[in-house]
Design an enzyme around this catalytic site. Structure first.
Site, PDB file in Angstrom:
ATOM      1  N   ASP A  31      50.038  63.234  63.785  1.00  0.00           N
ATOM      2  CA  ASP A  31      50.817  63.545  62.582  1.00  0.00           C
ATOM      3  C   ASP A  31      52.157  64.182  62.956  1.00  0.00           C
ATOM      4  OD1 ASP A  31      48.753  62.594  61.107  1.00  0.00           O
ATOM      5  OD2 ASP A  31      48.019  64.539  60.416  1.00  0.00           O
ATOM      6  N   TYR A  32      52.126  65.032  63.981  1.00  0.00           N
ATOM      7  CA  TYR A  32      53.346  65.717  64.415  1.00  0.00           C
ATOM      8  C   TYR A  32      54.385  64.702  64.905  1.00  0.00           C
ATOM      9  CZ  TYR A  32      56.505  68.564  67.232  1.00  0.00           C
ATOM     10  OH  TYR A  32      57.629  69.143  67.772  1.00  0.00           O
ATOM     11  N   GLU A  33      53.945  63.751  65.759  1.00  0.00           N
ATOM     12  CA  GLU A  33      54.874  62.743  66.280  1.00  0.00           C
ATOM     13  C   GLU A  33      55.439  61.884  65.149  1.00  0.00           C
ATOM     14  OE1 GLU A  33      53.407  61.385  70.633  1.00  0.00           O
ATOM     15  OE2 GLU A  33      51.834  61.352  69.081  1.00  0.00           O
ATOM     16  N   PHE A  34      54.564  61.557  64.179  1.00  0.00           N
ATOM     17  CA  PHE A  34      55.003  60.740  63.039  1.00  0.00           C
ATOM     18  C   PHE A  34      56.087  61.480  62.250  1.00  0.00           C
ATOM     19  CE2 PHE A  34      54.929  59.215  58.689  1.00  0.00           C
ATOM     20  CZ  PHE A  34      54.796  57.826  58.824  1.00  0.00           C
ATOM     21  N   SER A  80      41.078  39.248  31.626  1.00  0.00           N
ATOM     22  CA  SER A  80      39.882  40.064  31.845  1.00  0.00           C
ATOM     23  C   SER A  80      38.767  39.130  32.309  1.00  0.00           C
ATOM     24  CB  SER A  80      39.476  40.775  30.552  1.00  0.00           C
ATOM     25  OG  SER A  80      39.288  39.830  29.518  1.00  0.00           O
ATOM     26  N   GLU A 111      32.849  39.865  45.793  1.00  0.00           N
ATOM     27  CA  GLU A 111      33.652  41.061  46.069  1.00  0.00           C
ATOM     28  C   GLU A 111      33.135  42.209  45.218  1.00  0.00           C
ATOM     29  OE1 GLU A 111      37.843  40.088  45.342  1.00  0.00           O
ATOM     30  OE2 GLU A 111      37.228  37.991  45.444  1.00  0.00           O
ATOM     31  N   LYS A 113      33.393  45.196  42.679  1.00  0.00           N
ATOM     32  CA  LYS A 113      34.287  45.453  41.539  1.00  0.00           C
ATOM     33  C   LYS A 113      34.703  46.924  41.594  1.00  0.00           C
ATOM     34  CE  LYS A 113      34.616  44.600  36.593  1.00  0.00           C
ATOM     35  NZ  LYS A 113      35.119  45.911  36.198  1.00  0.00           N
ATOM     36  N   ASP A 115      36.368  50.453  40.775  1.00  0.00           N
ATOM     37  CA  ASP A 115      36.517  51.182  39.518  1.00  0.00           C
ATOM     38  C   ASP A 115      37.778  52.033  39.562  1.00  0.00           C
ATOM     39  OD1 ASP A 115      35.741  51.726  36.995  1.00  0.00           O
ATOM     40  OD2 ASP A 115      34.227  53.219  37.500  1.00  0.00           O
ATOM     41  N   ARG A 134      48.197  46.758  34.295  1.00  0.00           N
ATOM     42  CA  ARG A 134      47.616  45.614  33.599  1.00  0.00           C
ATOM     43  C   ARG A 134      48.001  45.587  32.129  1.00  0.00           C
ATOM     44  NH1 ARG A 134      43.713  44.040  30.347  1.00  0.00           N
ATOM     45  NH2 ARG A 134      42.798  42.000  30.697  1.00  0.00           N
ATOM     46  N   GLU A 170      43.536  47.133  42.707  1.00  0.00           N
ATOM     47  CA  GLU A 170      43.043  48.270  41.934  1.00  0.00           C
ATOM     48  C   GLU A 170      43.516  49.561  42.606  1.00  0.00           C
ATOM     49  OE1 GLU A 170      40.394  48.586  38.460  1.00  0.00           O
ATOM     50  OE2 GLU A 170      41.354  46.927  39.488  1.00  0.00           O
ATOM     51  N   TYR A 222      42.787  42.318  45.775  1.00  0.00           N
ATOM     52  CA  TYR A 222      41.744  41.305  45.627  1.00  0.00           C
ATOM     53  C   TYR A 222      42.231  39.918  45.211  1.00  0.00           C
ATOM     54  CZ  TYR A 222      42.169  42.901  40.742  1.00  0.00           C
ATOM     55  OH  TYR A 222      42.648  43.259  39.506  1.00  0.00           O
ATOM     56  N   LYS A 285      33.726  34.665  42.439  1.00  0.00           N
ATOM     57  CA  LYS A 285      34.798  33.702  42.177  1.00  0.00           C
ATOM     58  C   LYS A 285      34.508  32.384  42.865  1.00  0.00           C
ATOM     59  CE  LYS A 285      38.237  37.425  42.135  1.00  0.00           C
ATOM     60  NZ  LYS A 285      39.297  38.071  42.926  1.00  0.00           N
ATOM     61  N   LYS A 309      27.577  43.071  36.462  1.00  0.00           N
ATOM     62  CA  LYS A 309      27.601  44.529  36.346  1.00  0.00           C
ATOM     63  C   LYS A 309      26.276  45.121  36.822  1.00  0.00           C
ATOM     64  CE  LYS A 309      30.582  46.307  34.399  1.00  0.00           C
ATOM     65  NZ  LYS A 309      31.947  46.629  34.032  1.00  0.00           N
ATOM     66  N   CYS A 403      31.537  54.180   0.361  1.00  0.00           N
ATOM     67  CA  CYS A 403      32.532  54.406   1.413  1.00  0.00           C
ATOM     68  C   CYS A 403      32.728  55.906   1.631  1.00  0.00           C
ATOM     69  CB  CYS A 403      33.854  53.754   1.019  1.00  0.00           C
ATOM     70  SG  CYS A 403      35.188  54.077   2.197  1.00  0.00           S
ATOM     71  N   CYS A 406      36.690  56.675   0.462  1.00  0.00           N
ATOM     72  CA  CYS A 406      37.212  56.550  -0.900  1.00  0.00           C
ATOM     73  C   CYS A 406      36.117  56.539  -1.964  1.00  0.00           C
ATOM     74  CB  CYS A 406      38.080  55.298  -1.027  1.00  0.00           C
ATOM     75  SG  CYS A 406      37.153  53.747  -0.876  1.00  0.00           S
ATOM     76  N   CYS A 421      33.725  48.047   2.680  1.00  0.00           N
ATOM     77  CA  CYS A 421      34.327  48.730   1.533  1.00  0.00           C
ATOM     78  C   CYS A 421      35.332  47.753   0.927  1.00  0.00           C
ATOM     79  CB  CYS A 421      35.042  50.010   1.967  1.00  0.00           C
ATOM     80  SG  CYS A 421      36.077  50.707   0.653  1.00  0.00           S
ATOM     81  N   CYS A 427      41.930  52.351   0.087  1.00  0.00           N
ATOM     82  CA  CYS A 427      41.119  53.101   1.059  1.00  0.00           C
ATOM     83  C   CYS A 427      42.001  53.438   2.270  1.00  0.00           C
ATOM     84  CB  CYS A 427      39.919  52.258   1.473  1.00  0.00           C
ATOM     85  SG  CYS A 427      38.771  53.096   2.582  1.00  0.00           S
TER      86      CYS A 427
END
Length: 665
Positions: A31-34, A80, A111, A113, A115, A134, A170, A222, A285, A309, A403, A406, A421, A427
């Site tokens: 990290d230091y060199e970077f 979707s 693949e 999915k 989240d 999206r 994602e 993806y 797919k 799912k 209702c 109303c 209604c 209403c």
């Protein structure tokens, strides 16, 4: 080495180190060199502003402020996915696509999915130029400045990949980073974030990109979307994208059958809990890009993909009360008000009970202990009742008769699951609901105006229907709560701009019952003006392709109402587009009227979508499968052999792309 060459060399080296660390998880420098090299580059760029590059590694730290996120229309719509929950669902899907393709030779990709928050990244000439959320799939918000801070996203890619393309993915918040963020918030006496998904999504809309840069966001890719025909399969395009520098997860696998797909699903249903990020299912797919083109899209989803799912998490809690919501069409939805319970990353307090039949079927009662899960892990729903916990004084639920807003007596027509209604124009939730629908993104897309403001304008007596919007003035709006001159002006400007919206969207915006986006498009195309539609009789309406009796009756009922006719007359006077523009009409004809046409193969002068639009603009109907009713096939290169055989067997004529262009011209 010149200054310019030194700067370019440092950028290339730092980009490579970023890729090794954030994509390959294999640091080749400390990290230091970077940081030393990054500071050197920052100093050179500061001294030589003529060599500024927005894609430089120095620009990833953020700091720019975005006050308004511009709405951008997607070049290629972000559809979707249809969902499945069982082997039977997948087998039905497989049968459908095999029938449409005319072959059982179909390979799939599996693949996980992810989240998170869907994103569309645009690259031109190998350089990152734009990031858009999206949104509603048709258009989203531009979040380019914030996305530049995510170090796993390459800003410049290698030359051997496609040069102009969109990359779909994602934006996620890995669990480790999410937990560290929450530890810090708790230590500072702040409320912890509820779940990684919502936090990732919210991060994209932060105004200060410097704050976004502090969050450990990641991006899993993806899909490659491009007109360049360099790759033959989806899997091949993702492998190439990974080599080009994109973070494409290695969990993707090929499957030859639904059995192999289910093997992947079952394995990851167990292993997903060991992943560094959240996932809620598997996306399957069709692997062949040519077959994807053949299958095409429905109005909402690609036919060549489906989501499986994982079984939803289920919890039990107490049902405290049943209340009733009134929708814009007057439909009544019973709502279960629950004892708050933690479910799938969020606190659930309410769940839909759908209708009176569902309440009766489950025998749900106030005071019951109920089982709740998220349908598709999005909308909570009650799945059953723990009868062993039912109170002794429990009484059956009596559905509302009037209702709740109303007081009008509810009605229910034969064959309809919901109560309604009928007080359409008196209403409050129906009045404001219609206006909210009118201004929504898929309809009139009015900037500067939201649901809360509509409620406020109605309560203050400034609007009673959507035509009233066009008479609002800045002076009327400014005194309202949380309003200033600029926001009031933005609202009025957005309302004026909505007069440019095309007729098919205006027709959808009117909120005629059962007239959704697709139906509105068909009616607009057929009748060409609101006057023609209003004057159409029942027989004329049902003779329109895909317009059934229920839609026809609804259109006629809308057209007979004097209040609706008065509103439409006012909209016309304000200049709202209530007929197809002359420009659109010039691009349309009836040359292909009554023709059913199949598009198959790879084309060169027009894209597949342009071909389909040209067919529809000239009165034809696009079909995805060949039958005796098919008028002819427009065939490009690599037409599927099974389709060719079927066409020959049925005697369906085949024409070339050039033949078709000559035909419509």
């Amino acid at each position: 080495m010149t200054i310019k060459e030194k700067i370019e060399s440092l950028r290339e080296e730092l980009n490579k180190h970023n890729y090794n660390y954030y994509v390959l998880d294999n640091a080749t420098i400390s990290d230091y060199e970077f940081d030393i090299k990054l500071k050197e580059l920052e100093k050179l760029e500061e001294e030589h502003p003529e060599f500024f590059d927005e894609n430089s590694p120095t620009q990833r730290v953020g700091g720019q402020i975005t006050k308004n996120f511009n709405t951008i229309t997607h070049k290629n719509r972000m559809y979707s996915l249809d969902n499945s929950y069982s082997k039977e669902d997948l087998l039905d899907w497989e049968k459908r696509i095999q029938k449409m393709l005319g072959t059982t030779e179909v390979e799939y990709t599996c693949e996980l999915k992810y989240d998170g928050a869907s994103i569309n990244l645009t690259f031109e000439n190998g350089k990152f130029v734009r990031a858009v959320t999206r949104g509603d799939g048709v258009q989203g918000d531009e979040v380019t400045t914030n996305i530049r801070t995510i170090k796993s996203i390459p800003l410049v890619i290698s030359e051997d990949f496609v040069s102009n393309f969109e990359m779909r993915g994602e934006i996620i918040l890995p669990l480790e980073g999410f937990n560290l963020m929450n530890e810090e918030r708790v230590a500072n006496g702040e409320e912890p974030y509820r779940n990684p998904r919502n936090t990732a999504s919210g991060s994209l809309k932060l105004q200060d990109s410097g704050e976004v840069a502090k969050r450990p966001l990641d991006c899993l890719l993806y899909q490659v979307v491009t007109n360049e025909r360099k790759y033959k399969t989806h899997f091949e395009s993702l492998e190439a994208a990974r080599k080009a520098g994109f973070k494409v997860p290695h969990t993707i696998e090929l499957a030859k059958s639904i059995e192999e797909v289910l093997e992947f699903v079952n394995r990851w249903d167990e292993k997903r809990h060991d992943l560094p990020y959240e996932t809620d299912g598997v996306v399957i797919k069709v692997n062949s890009l040519e077959q994807q083109d053949e299958l095409g899209y429905t109005s909402k989803s690609p036919r060549w993909a489906i989501a499986y799912k994982f079984k939803a998490e289920q919890v039990s809690t107490i049902l405290n009360e049943i209340t009733y919501q009134v929708g814009r069409t007057g439909a009544i939805t019973p709502v279960a008000n629950l004892e708050p319970v933690h479910l799938a990353g969020t606190i659930v307090k309410r769940a839909s009970l759908h209708n009176s039949d569902q309440i009766e079927k489950l025998d749900v009662r106030v005071g019951d202990t109920v089982y709740v899960e998220k349908g598709g892990e999005i909308i909570p729903k009650i799945m059953g009742v723990d009868l062993s916990m039912r109170p002794s004084d429990s009484e059956p639920t009596r559905y509302a008769t009037h209702c709740p807003e109303c007081g009008t007596e509810l009605v229910r027509t034969d064959g309809d699951a919901k109560h309604y209604c009928p007080n359409e124009f008196g209403c409050a939730p129906q009045i404001t609901g219609r206006i909210q629908h009118y201004i929504s993104r898929k309809a009139m897309d009015i900037d500067g105006l939201g649901a809360e403001t509509v409620d406020l304008l109605y309560k203050e007596g400034l609007i009673e229907n959507y035509a009233d919007l066009y008479e609002l003035t800045v002076d009327q709006i400014i005194p309202l709560e949380r309003m200033a001159e600029k926001s009031a002006q933005n609202m009025v400007d957005g309302i004026v701009k909505s007069k440019e919206i095309a007729f098919e969207k205006v027709l959808f915006a009117l909120g005629i019952r059962f007239v959704g986006e697709t139906v509105a498009k068909k009616l607009a195309k057929h009748f060409k003006s609101i006057d023609n539609l209003i004057n159409a009789d029942f027989d004329t309406l049902i003779n329109v392709d895909e317009i059934g009796e229920k839609i026809a009756e609804s259109v006629i009922n809308f057209s007979k109402d004097e209040k609706n006719l008065a509103t439409i007359s006012r909209l016309k006077s304000y200049g709202v587009q209530l007929e197809i523009s002359q420009e659109e009409l010039e691009n349309q004809s009836t040359k292909l009227e009554g023709k059913i046409i199949v598009v198959s193969g790879v084309f060169h002068q027009m894209s597949r979508n342009e071909l389909k639009k040209a067919i529809e603009d000239n009165g034809g109907k696009v079909s995805s499968s060949i039958s005796k009713k098919t008028s002819f096939i427009v065939a490009g290169d690599n037409m599927g052999p099974s389709k060719l055989t079927k066409a020959q067997d049925l005697g369906v004529s085949i024409i070339t792309e050039q033949d078709f262009i000559n035909m419509i011209n």
